[in-house]
Design a protein around this motif. Structure first.
Motif, PDB file in Angstrom:
ATOM      1  N   VAL A 109      11.185  13.837   1.428  1.00 11.36           N
ATOM      2  CA  VAL A 109      10.604  12.618   2.007  1.00 11.36           C
ATOM      3  C   VAL A 109      10.673  11.488   0.970  1.00 11.36           C
ATOM      4  CG1 VAL A 109       8.512  11.546   2.954  1.00 11.36           C
ATOM      5  CG2 VAL A 109       9.055  13.912   3.537  1.00 11.36           C
ATOM      6  N   ALA A 110      10.298  11.822  -0.258  1.00 16.89           N
ATOM      7  CA  ALA A 110      10.307  10.813  -1.333  1.00 16.89           C
ATOM      8  C   ALA A 110      11.731  10.324  -1.625  1.00 16.89           C
ATOM      9  CB  ALA A 110       9.694  11.411  -2.599  1.00 16.89           C
ATOM     10  N   TYR A 111      12.683  11.261  -1.586  1.00 18.65           N
ATOM     11  CA  TYR A 111      14.087  10.895  -1.822  1.00 18.65           C
ATOM     12  C   TYR A 111      14.541   9.860  -0.782  1.00 18.65           C
ATOM     13  CZ  TYR A 111      19.144  11.342  -1.351  1.00 18.65           C
ATOM     14  OH  TYR A 111      20.476  11.063  -1.211  1.00 18.65           O
ATOM     15  N   ASN A 112      14.134  10.085   0.475  1.00 22.22           N
ATOM     16  CA  ASN A 112      14.502   9.132   1.518  1.00 22.22           C
ATOM     17  C   ASN A 112      13.796   7.793   1.336  1.00 22.22           C
ATOM     18  OD1 ASN A 112      16.387  10.163   3.804  1.00 22.22           O
ATOM     19  ND2 ASN A 112      15.188  11.917   3.130  1.00 22.22           N
ATOM     20  N   GLY A 113      12.583   7.843   0.820  1.00 25.01           N
ATOM     21  CA  GLY A 113      11.889   6.591   0.487  1.00 25.01           C
ATOM     22  C   GLY A 113      12.656   5.830  -0.591  1.00 25.01           C
ATOM     23  N   GLY A 114      13.162   6.591  -1.563  1.00 25.25           N
ATOM     24  CA  GLY A 114      13.954   5.979  -2.636  1.00 25.25           C
ATOM     25  C   GLY A 114      15.218   5.327  -2.104  1.00 25.25           C
ATOM     26  N   GLU A 133      18.727   7.006  10.339  1.00 22.79           N
ATOM     27  CA  GLU A 133      18.719   8.361   9.761  1.00 22.79           C
ATOM     28  C   GLU A 133      17.589   8.514   8.722  1.00 22.79           C
ATOM     29  OE1 GLU A 133      21.387   8.806   6.724  1.00 22.79           O
ATOM     30  OE2 GLU A 133      20.672  10.841   6.316  1.00 22.79           O
ATOM     31  N   ILE A 134      17.440   7.520   7.856  1.00 18.18           N
ATOM     32  CA  ILE A 134      16.404   7.604   6.809  1.00 18.18           C
ATOM     33  C   ILE A 134      15.010   7.721   7.431  1.00 18.18           C
ATOM     34  CG2 ILE A 134      15.189   6.209   5.065  1.00 18.18           C
ATOM     35  CD1 ILE A 134      17.859   5.304   4.010  1.00 18.18           C
ATOM     36  N   PHE A 135      14.727   6.887   8.414  1.00 24.31           N
ATOM     37  CA  PHE A 135      13.386   6.906   9.009  1.00 24.31           C
ATOM     38  C   PHE A 135      13.158   8.177   9.825  1.00 24.31           C
ATOM     39  CE2 PHE A 135      14.131   2.381   8.159  1.00 24.31           C
ATOM     40  CZ  PHE A 135      13.074   2.178   7.293  1.00 24.31           C
ATOM     41  N   LYS A 136      14.233   8.671  10.459  1.00 27.36           N
ATOM     42  CA  LYS A 136      14.098   9.955  11.177  1.00 27.36           C
ATOM     43  C   LYS A 136      13.723  11.048  10.173  1.00 27.36           C
ATOM     44  CE  LYS A 136      17.506   9.238  14.768  1.00 27.36           C
ATOM     45  NZ  LYS A 136      18.911   9.406  15.081  1.00 27.36           N
ATOM     46  N   ASN A 137      14.444  11.078   9.049  1.00 20.95           N
ATOM     47  CA  ASN A 137      14.150  12.082   8.016  1.00 20.95           C
ATOM     48  C   ASN A 137      12.706  11.977   7.544  1.00 20.95           C
ATOM     49  OD1 ASN A 137      16.706  13.119   7.984  1.00 20.95           O
ATOM     50  ND2 ASN A 137      17.417  11.936   6.237  1.00 20.95           N
ATOM     51  N   LYS A 138      12.282  10.746   7.290  1.00 13.03           N
ATOM     52  CA  LYS A 138      10.925  10.570   6.770  1.00 13.03           C
ATOM     53  C   LYS A 138       9.875  11.023   7.780  1.00 13.03           C
ATOM     54  CE  LYS A 138       9.756   6.898   4.275  1.00 13.03           C
ATOM     55  NZ  LYS A 138       9.348   7.232   2.913  1.00 13.03           N
ATOM     56  N   ILE A 139      10.081  10.687   9.050  1.00 13.36           N
ATOM     57  CA  ILE A 139       9.092  11.042  10.072  1.00 13.36           C
ATOM     58  C   ILE A 139       9.067  12.561  10.286  1.00 13.36           C
ATOM     59  CG2 ILE A 139       8.553  10.844  12.542  1.00 13.36           C
ATOM     60  CD1 ILE A 139       9.610   7.905  12.293  1.00 13.36           C
ATOM     61  N   PRO A 172       0.793  -1.240   0.000  1.00 17.54           N
ATOM     62  CA  PRO A 172       0.000   0.000   0.000  1.00 17.54           C
ATOM     63  C   PRO A 172       0.826   1.291   0.000  1.00 17.54           C
ATOM     64  CG  PRO A 172      -0.087  -1.057   2.155  1.00 17.54           C
ATOM     65  CD  PRO A 172       0.587  -2.023   1.237  1.00 17.54           C
ATOM     66  N   HIS A 173       1.991   1.278   0.661  1.00 15.19           N
ATOM     67  CA  HIS A 173       2.735   2.540   0.745  1.00 15.19           C
ATOM     68  C   HIS A 173       3.185   3.034  -0.633  1.00 15.19           C
ATOM     69  CE1 HIS A 173       4.784   5.814   2.612  1.00 15.19           C
ATOM     70  NE2 HIS A 173       5.984   5.399   2.263  1.00 15.19           N
ATOM     71  N   PRO A 174       3.814   2.181  -1.452  1.00 17.57           N
ATOM     72  CA  PRO A 174       4.190   2.669  -2.793  1.00 17.57           C
ATOM     73  C   PRO A 174       2.979   3.108  -3.616  1.00 17.57           C
ATOM     74  CG  PRO A 174       5.302   0.604  -2.324  1.00 17.57           C
ATOM     75  CD  PRO A 174       4.301   0.805  -1.244  1.00 17.57           C
ATOM     76  N   ILE A 175       1.806   2.536  -3.341  1.00 13.64           N
ATOM     77  CA  ILE A 175       0.601   2.982  -4.071  1.00 13.64           C
ATOM     78  C   ILE A 175       0.210   4.382  -3.597  1.00 13.64           C
ATOM     79  CG2 ILE A 175      -1.896   2.590  -4.368  1.00 13.64           C
ATOM     80  CD1 ILE A 175      -1.295  -0.430  -4.263  1.00 13.64           C
ATOM     81  N   PHE A 176       0.095   4.546  -2.279  1.00 11.00           N
ATOM     82  CA  PHE A 176      -0.455   5.801  -1.755  1.00 11.00           C
ATOM     83  C   PHE A 176       0.466   7.007  -1.917  1.00 11.00           C
ATOM     84  CE2 PHE A 176      -3.480   3.010   0.547  1.00 11.00           C
ATOM     85  CZ  PHE A 176      -4.647   3.608   0.071  1.00 11.00           C
ATOM     86  N   ILE A 177       1.785   6.772  -1.937  1.00 12.91           N
ATOM     87  CA  ILE A 177       2.671   7.950  -2.034  1.00 12.91           C
ATOM     88  C   ILE A 177       2.518   8.676  -3.374  1.00 12.91           C
ATOM     89  CG2 ILE A 177       4.459   7.238  -0.389  1.00 12.91           C
ATOM     90  CD1 ILE A 177       6.118   6.355  -2.850  1.00 12.91           C
TER      91      ILE A 177
END
Lengths: 84, 224
Positions: free
Chosen positions: B213-218, B160-166, B94-99
């Motif tokens: 946020v998207a960059y960190n998801g990538g 670090e990635i998850f901190k950035n995203k949150i 679901p996450h890749p769909i909703f983003i």
């Protein structure tokens, strides 16, 4: 490249946190690969292919187990460093 | 012997060293490769070695050389409660769909806002506002499914990635809410209206924040 022993506390914490991230991000990939090989084994039409995919799935399971072991060790090291 | 009992036989402080392999318990105390309950500095006695065998430079025939102790009692493999959710997540991701909703719609909205600022045609601004309402609302399912993924796949480990995203997702939500509130307070008056400027600036700022946020998801999908 400096080893952990050559670093000060903050550098060690940073290096371990980076390692945790590397290992952590890899675990779902191994699980995904394992499921892929299991599905491939189910769809295989020959015993040879089936056995190959089962062996590959077992290897991925091994990678996952090894990564989880490393992750737990790293988390333990990090906790000791932060508390020490 | 139960799985929990085997943990006691860790080979430390003179205790025997037992390991589990495919539901059977083996005594490796006498093995020179299991000194003080440790094997190759990696594996500890008292644990289950089944999943590690595929990584070993030997096969399971090495167990013929050590003493078999017993079978594990009542060995119903303990299912990870997250496994069910992990399977569902893997199937429906679901996450890749909703983003893609906020990503597509908010970029489009800002483009419309730019057109309005250049050409002063109110339809462009209205379109930008509707895009903000839809794109802004769609940030919530994207964030919720992202948190689900973090919980299911990464055990809520804060790197670090998850901190950035949150942090930046929270900032994005604040910007979107701020933009909507400012737009409502602007009362459809664009020129010289402070609320309208706050709306436009919040809307424009949402784009780099969302992109980060998207960059960190990538970075999760394609790690460095």
């Amino acid at each position: 490249m400096a080893g952990l022993n050559d670093m000060n506390k903050q550098e060690k914490i940073k290096a371990i946190e980076e390692m945790i991230q590397i290992v952590l991000l890899r675990i779902p990939k191994e699980i995904e690969a394992m499921h892929f090989y299991i599905k491939a084994a189910e769809k295989s039409t020959t015993d040879e292919a089936k056995n190959l995919f089962i062996a590959l799935a077992q290897q991925e399971k091994g990678h996952e187990a090894e990564l989880r072991r490393i992750l737990n060790d790293l988390k333990q090291q990090l906790m000791e460093l932060k508390n020490g | 012997m139960k799985r929990e009992d085997v943990k006691e036989f860790n080979g430390e402080n003179g205790k025997p060293a037992y390991i589990i392999f495919k539901g059977k318990v083996y005594d490796v105390t006498e093995s020179r490769l299991w000194k003080n309950g440790k094997h190759m500095g990696r594996h500890k006695a008292g644990g289950d070695m089944t999943d590690f065998i595929s990584m070993a430079p030997h096969d399971e025939k090495v167990l013929d050389k050590v003493k078999y102790v017993c079978d594990i009692e009542e060995d119903i493999p303990k299912e990870d409660p997250k496994e069910k959710w992990r399977n569902l997540y893997r199937r429906y991701h679901p996450h890749p769909i909703f983003i893609h909703f906020p990503m597509g719609v908010l970029y489009f909205g800002v483009f419309m806002l730019f057109l309005f600022l250049i050409f002063k045609i109110s339809e462009f601004e209205r379109t930008a506002y509707y895009a903000l309402l839809f794109g802004g609302t769609s940030v919530f399912p994207a964030v919720i499914t992202g948190l689900m993924s973090w919980y299911i796949n990464y055990d809520r480990t804060l790197t670090e990635i998850f901190k950035n995203k949150i942090i930046y997702s929270s900032f994005l939500i604040l910007l979107v809410i701020n933009a909507v509130v400012a737009r409502v307070l602007s009362g459809n008056q664009e020129e010289g209206n402070l609320w309208f400027y706050i709306y436009a600036i919040s809307y424009l700022l949402a784009i780099p924040v969302m992109t980060f946020v998207a960059y960190n998801g990538g970075r999760i999908t394609w790690p460095d």
